[in-house]
Design a protein around this motif. Structure first.
Motif, PDB file in Angstrom:
ATOM      1  N   ASP A 165       0.065   0.584  -1.110  1.00  0.00           N
ATOM      2  CA  ASP A 165       0.793   0.375   0.148  1.00  0.00           C
ATOM      3  C   ASP A 165       0.023  -0.533   1.104  1.00  0.00           C
ATOM      4  O   ASP A 165       0.620  -1.292   1.868  1.00  0.00           O
ATOM      5  CB  ASP A 165       1.096   1.716   0.810  1.00  0.00           C
ATOM      6  N   GLN A 166      -1.284  -0.456   1.057  1.00  0.00           N
ATOM      7  CA  GLN A 166      -2.063  -1.350   1.924  1.00  0.00           C
ATOM      8  C   GLN A 166      -1.796  -2.813   1.572  1.00  0.00           C
ATOM      9  O   GLN A 166      -1.562  -3.636   2.456  1.00  0.00           O
ATOM     10  CB  GLN A 166      -3.552  -1.055   1.789  1.00  0.00           C
ATOM     11  N   ASN A 167      -1.822  -3.124   0.281  1.00  0.00           N
ATOM     12  CA  ASN A 167      -1.639  -4.511  -0.140  1.00  0.00           C
ATOM     13  C   ASN A 167      -0.184  -4.947  -0.138  1.00  0.00           C
ATOM     14  O   ASN A 167       0.107  -6.136  -0.312  1.00  0.00           O
ATOM     15  CB  ASN A 167      -2.261  -4.714  -1.517  1.00  0.00           C
ATOM     16  N   ARG A 168       0.712  -4.002   0.091  1.00  0.00           N
ATOM     17  CA  ARG A 168       2.123  -4.342   0.282  1.00  0.00           C
ATOM     18  C   ARG A 168       2.448  -4.475   1.769  1.00  0.00           C
ATOM     19  O   ARG A 168       3.602  -4.567   2.162  1.00  0.00           O
ATOM     20  CB  ARG A 168       3.008  -3.269  -0.360  1.00  0.00           C
ATOM     21  N   ASN A 169       1.388  -4.462   2.586  1.00  0.00           N
ATOM     22  CA  ASN A 169       1.520  -4.645   4.040  1.00  0.00           C
ATOM     23  C   ASN A 169       2.319  -3.542   4.720  1.00  0.00           C
ATOM     24  O   ASN A 169       2.968  -3.759   5.750  1.00  0.00           O
ATOM     25  CB  ASN A 169       2.132  -6.008   4.370  1.00  0.00           C
ATOM     26  N   ILE A 170       2.260  -2.342   4.134  1.00  0.00           N
ATOM     27  CA  ILE A 170       2.846  -1.172   4.780  1.00  0.00           C
ATOM     28  C   ILE A 170       1.833  -0.625   5.784  1.00  0.00           C
ATOM     29  O   ILE A 170       0.634  -0.534   5.495  1.00  0.00           O
ATOM     30  CB  ILE A 170       3.219  -0.108   3.736  1.00  0.00           C
ATOM     31  N   GLY A 205      -4.251   4.272  -4.098  1.00  0.00           N
ATOM     32  CA  GLY A 205      -3.280   4.735  -5.078  1.00  0.00           C
ATOM     33  C   GLY A 205      -3.792   5.935  -5.855  1.00  0.00           C
ATOM     34  O   GLY A 205      -4.343   6.875  -5.280  1.00  0.00           O
ATOM     35  N   LEU A 206      -3.667   5.901  -7.181  1.00  0.00           N
ATOM     36  CA  LEU A 206      -4.067   7.036  -8.012  1.00  0.00           C
ATOM     37  C   LEU A 206      -5.574   7.225  -8.090  1.00  0.00           C
ATOM     38  O   LEU A 206      -6.045   8.249  -8.594  1.00  0.00           O
ATOM     39  CB  LEU A 206      -3.498   6.868  -9.428  1.00  0.00           C
ATOM     40  N   ALA A 207      -6.343   6.275  -7.599  1.00  0.00           N
ATOM     41  CA  ALA A 207      -7.801   6.424  -7.575  1.00  0.00           C
ATOM     42  C   ALA A 207      -8.276   7.182  -6.342  1.00  0.00           C
ATOM     43  O   ALA A 207      -9.481   7.341  -6.133  1.00  0.00           O
ATOM     44  CB  ALA A 207      -8.466   5.052  -7.628  1.00  0.00           C
ATOM     45  N   ALA A 208      -7.343   7.653  -5.525  1.00  0.00           N
ATOM     46  CA  ALA A 208      -7.696   8.270  -4.244  1.00  0.00           C
ATOM     47  C   ALA A 208      -8.278   9.672  -4.380  1.00  0.00           C
ATOM     48  O   ALA A 208      -9.094  10.097  -3.565  1.00  0.00           O
ATOM     49  CB  ALA A 208      -6.463   8.328  -3.340  1.00  0.00           C
TER      50      ALA A 208
END
Length: 246
Positions: free
Chosen positions: A22-27, A184-187
């Motif tokens: 979401d960060q790299n999708r500019n959300i 993402g899933l690495a969180a």
């Protein structure tokens, strides 16, 4: 059993396309701190300039003395001492910027995926009950009271008595999306690592106020989440630590 060891590894990072987070999708990032109702009861906490009665402690000595304490004196913590413990575990070092808040503990990507709840039993100037720390404001917000608070904390901790017989019990709640937004899933592995950073600071800070603590990872997940009014999916209890004078 070996299947669950995968969580401890970082292999999942090789399978993630971080361009899709979401960060790299500019959300926009999630809030640094969960909101509270406009009419909520807020309590101002003493800041560093008011911690006159908290004596400096030698770091080497604090590390050497660090141990888990499960028995506490029937002595209250001062509001000043509680404010100090909250600041050392989740306090801000500087004003937040661009969805980040630099705090007194490290966090992967400066995401800080926790809310700090408190079960207060014996703190000067505070009525017993459940509170939440607002690090951006250095305030407490009163959540609710419960005549069976001690009993419910003990039962929710699988019969361990000290979480219900402390001066205050810290209850850290994970808000996973704060970390998932970036990783993402690495969180999820790093959320667990961050919890350790927070609790170790509590252990060391307790040395400065003549108190002790004991980290608790064994509790009834569903019972504790329900007690705090959490949905168990987007927010859930991850770690506890009772604190009392020793």
């Amino acid at each position: 059993m070996k299947t669950y060891r995968y969580f401890l590894k970082d292999s999942i990072r090789k399978r993630i396309n971080f361009r899709n987070t979401d960060q790299n999708r500019n959300i926009s990032p999630p809030p640094i701190q969960n909101p509270c109702p406009a009419d909520a009861k807020r309590i101002d906490l003493p800041g560093p300039k008011e911690w006159e009665n908290i004596a400096p402690v030698d770091l080497t000595q604090a590390i050497a003395n660090r141990k888990s304490h499960r028995k506490y004196l029937a002595q209250s913590l001062s509001k000043e001492e509680l404010a100090y413990l909250l600041w050392t575990t989740q306090g801000l070092r500087e004003s937040p910027t661009h969805g980040h808040a630099y705090r007194t503990v490290p966090s992967a990507g400066c995401r800080h995926a926790f809310e700090t709840y408190l079960a207060v039993f014996n703190v000067e100037e505070l009525e017993p009950g459940i509170y939440r720390y607002l690090p951006l404001d250095h305030q407490l917000v009163f959540e609710f009271s419960d005549e069976m608070l001690s009993e419910k904390m003990i039962h929710g901790s699988l019969g361990q008595t000290y979480p219900g017989r402390s001066a205050v019990t810290f209850i850290w709640v994970a808000v996973p999306y704060r970390m998932e937004w970036r990783y993402g899933l690495a969180a999820h592995k790093v959320i667990a690592l961050d919890a350790g950073h927070v609790c170790q600071n509590l252990y060391l800070a307790c040395e400065a106020v003549g108190a002790g603590t004991c980290a608790i990872a064994a509790y009834d997940q569903e019972e504790m989440d329900e007690f705090l009014g959490l949905d168990g999916e987007n927010e859930f209890v991850i770690y506890l630590a009772p604190v009392g004078k020793i």
